[in-house]
Design a protein around this motif. Sequence first.
Motif, short mmCIF file in Angstrom:
data_model
loop_
_atom_site.label_atom_id
_atom_site.label_comp_id
_atom_site.label_asym_id
_atom_site.label_seq_id
_atom_site.Cartn_x
_atom_site.Cartn_y
_atom_site.Cartn_z
N TYR A 291 -1.80 -6.57 3.91
CA TYR A 291 -0.65 -7.44 3.56
C TYR A 291 -0.48 -7.26 1.71
O TYR A 291 0.15 -7.22 0.97
CB TYR A 291 -0.46 -8.77 4.23
CG TYR A 291 0.64 -9.94 3.83
CD1 TYR A 291 1.44 -8.84 3.18
CD2 TYR A 291 0.69 -11.06 4.44
CE1 TYR A 291 3.01 -9.60 2.90
CE2 TYR A 291 1.88 -11.77 4.43
CZ TYR A 291 3.18 -11.00 4.12
OH TYR A 291 4.40 -11.53 4.09
N GLN B 274 2.70 -2.59 7.60
CA GLN B 274 2.55 -2.45 5.80
C GLN B 274 1.76 -1.19 4.80
O GLN B 274 1.71 -1.54 3.58
CB GLN B 274 1.78 -3.97 6.05
CG GLN B 274 2.63 -5.24 6.65
CD GLN B 274 1.60 -6.88 6.08
OE1 GLN B 274 0.82 -6.00 7.11
NE2 GLN B 274 2.33 -7.74 6.37
N LEU C 60 10.37 -3.63 7.61
CA LEU C 60 9.74 -2.88 6.85
C LEU C 60 10.28 -0.97 6.99
O LEU C 60 10.39 -0.32 5.69
CB LEU C 60 8.17 -2.62 7.41
CG LEU C 60 6.72 -3.50 6.84
CD1 LEU C 60 5.41 -3.34 7.57
CD2 LEU C 60 6.78 -3.84 5.14
N SER D 43 -5.88 -7.81 8.60
CA SER D 43 -4.39 -8.18 8.48
C SER D 43 -4.19 -8.67 6.74
O SER D 43 -3.24 -8.10 6.33
CB SER D 43 -3.68 -8.98 8.94
OG SER D 43 -4.69 -8.51 10.52
N TYR E 258 0.09 -4.41 0.43
CA TYR E 258 2.16 -3.52 0.33
C TYR E 258 2.28 -4.64 -0.39
O TYR E 258 3.51 -4.58 -1.55
CB TYR E 258 2.41 -4.91 1.71
CG TYR E 258 3.70 -4.52 2.04
CD1 TYR E 258 4.64 -3.25 2.08
CD2 TYR E 258 4.59 -5.54 2.13
CE1 TYR E 258 6.11 -3.38 2.03
CE2 TYR E 258 6.03 -5.77 1.52
CZ TYR E 258 6.61 -4.56 1.54
OH TYR E 258 8.00 -4.62 2.06
N ASP F 181 4.38 -12.79 -1.12
CA ASP F 181 5.71 -11.55 -0.76
C ASP F 181 6.45 -13.42 -0.67
O ASP F 181 8.08 -12.18 -1.59
CB ASP F 181 5.07 -11.48 0.85
CG ASP F 181 6.13 -10.56 0.49
OD1 ASP F 181 6.55 -10.40 0.46
OD2 ASP F 181 6.23 -10.53 2.12
#
Length: 168
Positions: free
Chosen positions: A77, A112, A163, A73, A80, A33
Amino acid sequence: ALDRVMARESSNGTFGLWGVGGEDVWLDAFAMDFLTRAREKNFAVAQKGFDIGLDHLRNALVNASAVTPETASGLAYAAYVLARNGRPVMGDIRYLAETKLADFASPLAKGQLAGALALLGDKTRATTTFATALNALDAARDDGYSRPDYGSKLRDSVALLALLAESN
């Protein structure tokens, strides 16, 4: 900072905190990211290392046999980051949002997934999933223990706001 992050990437696309590589998909998605946002601001990021990192996230997402508290998690992520980079795995993201959403304990992970759906143009599912994330945020309580995604209710609140803004 970019050179330091890239120096911690292994040949299979994983990232380490203090050295090369690791076993934490959430951390890998976090690094990717960061690199994605740097590229969006026209900073130079090595294409080969970038592609290897995205391939690793894709493999982690499509090969996940189950959503567990330890993996949820990181998978959200990864979804995303892949969507943000135009490397969607739409079927997997829809499956997670429609059938496994309750397995994602943190409001941010739900957000996400919603953000990934929005980036891929699935506004209806994104809206529903964002609503679930916001409801989870209302119910969230910090218990003083660490989370696999290094998070807290405050971090989740700010991240969900970002987001939502990025997803229009």
